[in-house]
Design a protein around this motif. Structure first.
Motif, PDB file in Angstrom:
ATOM      1  N   ASN A  48      75.904  32.813 -22.346  1.00 32.51           N
ATOM      2  CA  ASN A  48      75.039  34.074 -22.189  1.00 32.51           C
ATOM      3  C   ASN A  48      74.084  34.109 -23.579  1.00 32.51           C
ATOM      4  O   ASN A  48      74.600  34.088 -24.356  1.00 32.51           O
ATOM      5  N   VAL A  49      72.865  34.901 -23.078  1.00 34.27           N
ATOM      6  CA  VAL A  49      72.082  35.093 -24.314  1.00 34.27           C
ATOM      7  C   VAL A  49      71.235  36.355 -23.800  1.00 34.27           C
ATOM      8  O   VAL A  49      71.362  36.891 -22.614  1.00 34.27           O
ATOM      9  N   ILE A  50      70.436  36.999 -24.949  1.00 35.59           N
ATOM     10  CA  ILE A  50      69.644  37.976 -24.411  1.00 35.59           C
ATOM     11  C   ILE A  50      68.133  37.545 -24.351  1.00 35.59           C
ATOM     12  O   ILE A  50      67.870  36.627 -25.273  1.00 35.59           O
ATOM     13  N   SER A  51      67.443  37.728 -23.581  1.00 35.80           N
ATOM     14  CA  SER A  51      65.916  37.664 -23.308  1.00 35.80           C
ATOM     15  C   SER A  51      65.087  38.111 -24.691  1.00 35.80           C
ATOM     16  O   SER A  51      65.614  39.001 -25.298  1.00 35.80           O
ATOM     17  N   GLN A  52      64.025  37.563 -24.930  1.00 33.35           N
ATOM     18  CA  GLN A  52      62.906  38.092 -25.880  1.00 33.35           C
ATOM     19  C   GLN A  52      62.798  39.514 -25.286  1.00 33.35           C
ATOM     20  O   GLN A  52      62.755  39.865 -23.836  1.00 33.35           O
ATOM     21  N   VAL A  53      62.361  40.574 -26.174  1.00 38.55           N
ATOM     22  CA  VAL A  53      61.821  41.838 -25.655  1.00 38.55           C
ATOM     23  C   VAL A  53      60.492  41.772 -25.142  1.00 38.55           C
ATOM     24  O   VAL A  53      59.507  40.955 -25.513  1.00 38.55           O
ATOM     25  N   LYS A  54      60.146  42.378 -24.131  1.00 41.87           N
ATOM     26  CA  LYS A  54      58.929  42.331 -23.438  1.00 41.87           C
ATOM     27  C   LYS A  54      58.392  43.771 -23.338  1.00 41.87           C
ATOM     28  O   LYS A  54      58.855  44.619 -23.304  1.00 41.87           O
TER      29      LYS A  54
ATOM     30  N   LEU B  51      68.678  36.353 -29.457  1.00 39.12           N
ATOM     31  CA  LEU B  51      69.965  36.759 -29.715  1.00 39.12           C
ATOM     32  C   LEU B  51      71.148  35.899 -28.878  1.00 39.12           C
ATOM     33  O   LEU B  51      70.548  35.749 -27.592  1.00 39.12           O
ATOM     34  N   HIS B  52      72.358  35.950 -29.341  1.00 42.53           N
ATOM     35  CA  HIS B  52      73.058  35.014 -28.597  1.00 42.53           C
ATOM     36  C   HIS B  52      74.609  35.457 -29.180  1.00 42.53           C
ATOM     37  O   HIS B  52      74.636  36.172 -30.365  1.00 42.53           O
ATOM     38  N   PRO B  53      75.549  35.042 -28.593  1.00 41.51           N
ATOM     39  CA  PRO B  53      76.753  35.786 -29.286  1.00 41.51           C
ATOM     40  C   PRO B  53      77.169  34.855 -30.243  1.00 41.51           C
ATOM     41  O   PRO B  53      77.208  33.602 -30.363  1.00 41.51           O
ATOM     42  N   SER B  54      77.897  35.309 -31.374  1.00 41.71           N
ATOM     43  CA  SER B  54      78.423  34.480 -32.380  1.00 41.71           C
ATOM     44  C   SER B  54      79.822  33.787 -31.879  1.00 41.71           C
ATOM     45  O   SER B  54      79.859  32.731 -32.421  1.00 41.71           O
ATOM     46  N   SER B  55      80.317  34.310 -30.931  1.00 42.88           N
ATOM     47  CA  SER B  55      81.600  33.727 -30.246  1.00 42.88           C
ATOM     48  C   SER B  55      81.595  34.290 -28.895  1.00 42.88           C
ATOM     49  O   SER B  55      81.197  35.488 -28.724  1.00 42.88           O
ATOM     50  N   GLY B  56      82.347  33.466 -27.852  1.00 45.88           N
ATOM     51  CA  GLY B  56      82.739  34.060 -26.627  1.00 45.88           C
ATOM     52  C   GLY B  56      81.356  34.622 -25.642  1.00 45.88           C
ATOM     53  O   GLY B  56      80.561  33.930 -25.682  1.00 45.88           O
ATOM     54  N   LEU B  57      81.739  35.851 -24.955  1.00 54.75           N
ATOM     55  CA  LEU B  57      80.936  35.994 -24.004  1.00 54.75           C
ATOM     56  C   LEU B  57      79.944  37.442 -24.283  1.00 54.75           C
ATOM     57  O   LEU B  57      80.494  38.221 -24.890  1.00 54.75           O
ATOM     58  N   LEU B  58      78.758  37.284 -24.090  1.00 56.34           N
ATOM     59  CA  LEU B  58      77.691  38.237 -24.176  1.00 56.34           C
ATOM     60  C   LEU B  58      77.363  38.694 -22.830  1.00 56.34           C
ATOM     61  O   LEU B  58      76.992  37.698 -21.969  1.00 56.34           O
ATOM     62  N   ASN B  59      77.375  39.818 -22.406  1.00 56.96           N
ATOM     63  CA  ASN B  59      76.402  40.182 -21.141  1.00 56.96           C
ATOM     64  C   ASN B  59      75.508  41.475 -21.526  1.00 56.96           C
ATOM     65  O   ASN B  59      74.697  41.188 -22.507  1.00 56.96           O
ATOM     66  N   ASP B  60      75.654  42.285 -20.561  1.00 55.77           N
ATOM     67  CA  ASP B  60      74.565  43.419 -20.716  1.00 55.77           C
ATOM     68  C   ASP B  60      73.959  44.046 -22.173  1.00 55.77           C
ATOM     69  O   ASP B  60      74.598  44.427 -22.915  1.00 55.77           O
ATOM     70  N   PRO B  61      72.687  44.129 -22.122  1.00 53.37           N
ATOM     71  CA  PRO B  61      72.018  44.981 -23.319  1.00 53.37           C
ATOM     72  C   PRO B  61      72.471  46.439 -23.081  1.00 53.37           C
ATOM     73  O   PRO B  61      72.569  46.868 -22.249  1.00 53.37           O
ATOM     74  N   ASN B  62      72.614  46.918 -24.232  1.00 53.83           N
ATOM     75  CA  ASN B  62      73.151  48.321 -24.212  1.00 53.83           C
ATOM     76  C   ASN B  62      72.455  49.060 -25.356  1.00 53.83           C
ATOM     77  O   ASN B  62      71.973  48.424 -26.356  1.00 53.83           O
ATOM     78  N   GLY B  63      72.371  50.444 -25.254  1.00 54.58           N
ATOM     79  CA  GLY B  63      71.729  51.082 -26.308  1.00 54.58           C
ATOM     80  C   GLY B  63      70.431  50.713 -27.021  1.00 54.58           C
ATOM     81  O   GLY B  63      70.345  51.170 -28.326  1.00 54.58           O
ATOM     82  N   PHE B  64      69.587  50.291 -26.023  1.00 51.33           N
ATOM     83  CA  PHE B  64      68.215  49.944 -26.939  1.00 51.33           C
ATOM     84  C   PHE B  64      67.546  51.022 -27.332  1.00 51.33           C
ATOM     85  O   PHE B  64      67.327  51.919 -26.447  1.00 51.33           O
ATOM     86  N   SER B  65      66.954  51.155 -28.365  1.00 48.79           N
ATOM     87  CA  SER B  65      66.578  52.327 -29.018  1.00 48.79           C
ATOM     88  C   SER B  65      65.814  52.413 -30.295  1.00 48.79           C
ATOM     89  O   SER B  65      66.051  51.208 -30.843  1.00 48.79           O
ATOM     90  N   TYR B  66      65.263  53.384 -30.701  1.00 46.63           N
ATOM     91  CA  TYR B  66      64.755  53.309 -31.966  1.00 46.63           C
ATOM     92  C   TYR B  66      65.253  54.215 -32.681  1.00 46.63           C
ATOM     93  O   TYR B  66      65.278  55.561 -32.571  1.00 46.63           O
TER      94      TYR B  66
END
Length: 491
Positions: free
Chosen positions: A322-328, A38-53
């Motif tokens: 910035n980017v988001i790591s893979q899920v672990k 996961l990466h930003p389509s533009s600009g800055l990405l930071n904290d992952p939020n609202g991780f849920s099912y």
């Protein structure tokens, strides 16, 4: 570009649609852009939020300022997945459009409740005198992805905490809702965890108290606290800013740590019989703001921001960061927390193009490129170097310096390419078992590398910014090793 405060906090409608399209094109065409993270389509990405099912899908939101590689007024972007690997972008979900989040919809969590998803986050508001007021806010998202914010804040910080009071994790236990927050105490300006409780969710919140986690030093601020149950063990993941390195060793500007305990007593509130020592969640260079939660079947998953506060990266020049790591997947065994790739990561392998090796190889692949997975077992009692994303002269790239005789693995990005955060060191040293074989499962994605050591006993994540023509993978001397290299499909 130098951003003024006014520019960073102007409303989104001040930007034209063409500006956003141009920024998105710039990010998409950057050769160093990741392809299966996961990466930003533009600009800055930071904290992952609202991780849920929720509603049959995995949901992951992330902090975004879409107009440049700077920490401007933040919103939540929304993605969904069926397998925790392939993510579909659903666009803007939480905009900074009310009095209470006027200067940013900051980090928070999400929880499925009935047939809706409840979002809880910190609203950043600034007065005309630039005084910060953090509001803890709530919103409902329906099955169609429509978000409706509550009209009033759930609660505000009490006077014994400074303006640094944020990042709520919403929990539920025995018919009660709890919110775990990171905070800075007014007295002494030191970091702590704070717990709040309500039986009604939308109102009636009151402070239970500071959470005793068994540590006297938590730096000057705790950010991004997350509690999860991992195979019956209570695990607290958090970011203690300004932590004394005599308390816990780390090299990054700010660490991402964890503690485990027998349980989390939310009425006390305290961790019961916690570890005496904090542990780095990731032994690499660039992981922060990890968010974890328990899925409906109880499995614990975690995902991280691969980037650091107060740090610049070469891709800033191309207006994305910035980017988001893979899920672990998280597990606890033999007294230790393990992190492993989710099963669907294996679906990304081009299995028919695999390169297998055994014996005493030197060259593994001259043209592996920068989009692959490498699994390798290095036999015991050997010393050597493994070159990744290397040039023909074998002078530039990321080097893994291994010593399975004495038990050490050194990750060196000094010669990878464009430098990053050199003030905080260009190497990371991992202690591994001496006189034993070393297992590595390593993922490369153009400017991101994730290294799983000994079945996830340790993980090390790093950004690197190499010439994209450099694609050599090789041992620099004959090494007893067995492994497989797979090219990876883009997501």
């Amino acid at each position: 570009m130098e951003w003024t405060r006014q520019q960073r906090y102007q409303s989104y409608d001040q930007y034209s649609a063409q500006t956003l399209l141009d920024l998105q094109r710039q990010a998409a065409t950057d050769p160093k852009q990741v392809r299966y993270h996961l990466h930003p389509s533009s600009g800055l990405l930071n904290d992952p939020n609202g991780f849920s099912y929720f509603n049959g899908l995995w949901h992951l939101f992330y902090q975004s300022f879409p107009f440049g590689a700077t920490h401007g007024v933040k919103s939540w972007m929304h993605t969904v997945s069926e397998d925790l690997v392939h993510w579909r972008d659903l666009g803007l979900a939480v905009a900074p459009d009310t009095e209470f989040d006027s200067h940013g919809a900051y980090s928070g969590s999400a929880k499925a409740i009935g047939n809706r998803l409840f979002l809880m986050y910190t609203g950043n508001h600034r007065t005309k005198d630039w005084e910060r007021i953090p509001y803890q806010l709530g919103a409902w998202m329906n099955k169609n992805g429509q978000v409706e914010k509550l009209a009033q804040p759930l609660f505000v910080n009490p006077p014994h905490f400074t303006e640094h009071f944020r990042d709520p994790q919403l929990l539920e236990q025995d018919g009660h809702y709890y919110a775990l927050l990171g905070a800075q105490k007014t007295d002494g300006k030191v970091g702590t965890f704070d717990l709040w409780e309500s039986t009604q969710l939308e109102e009636g919140w009151h402070e239970v108290g500071e959470v005793n986690v068994g540590q006297s030093d938590l730096g000057y601020m705790v950010e991004c606290p997350n509690y999860v149950d991992v195979d019956g063990r209570a695990v607290m993941i958090f970011c203690p800013q300004g932590l004394d390195q005599a308390t816990a060793s780390y090299q990054n500007i700010y660490p991402n740590m964890y503690l485990t305990a027998d349980s989390f007593d939310m009425t006390a509130p305290q961790l019961v019989n916690p570890d005496p020592q904090m542990t780095n969640l990731d032994e690499g260079f660039d992981v922060y703001a990890t968010q974890a939660f328990n899925a409906p079947d109880g499995t614990a998953y975690a995902v991280s921001w691969v980037g650091l506060p107060d740090t610049t990266y070469p891709t800033d020049e191309n207006n994305w960061a910035n980017v988001i790591s893979q899920v672990k997947e998280l597990h606890y065994k033999n007294g230790h927390l393990y992190q492993t790739p989710v099963k669907a990561m294996a679906d990304l392998r081009h299995t028919h193009r695999a390169t297998m090796f055994t014996g005493t190889p030197t060259m593994i692949k001259e043209d592996a490129g920068q989009q692959f997975e490498l699994q390798v077992t290095i036999e015991q009692d050997q010393k050597g170097r493994l070159l990744l994303v290397g040039d023909e002269a074998q002078e530039h790239g990321v080097f893994l310096n291994f010593d399975t005789e004495n038990g050490q693995l050194v990750i060196d990005r000094a010669m990878a390419g464009q430098p990053v955060a050199e003030d905080h060191g260009t190497t990371r040293i991992l202690t591994i078992p001496a006189h034993q074989s070393l297992k590595i499962d390593l993922f490369v994605d153009h400017s991101l590398m994730e290294i799983f050591v000994n079945d996830g006993y340790q993980v090390a994540t790093l950004r690197y910014f190499a010439d994209q023509s450099h694609g050599q993978v090789a041992f620099l001397s004959p090494t007893n090793a067995t492994g497989t290299l797979w090219p990876i499909k883009p997501c």
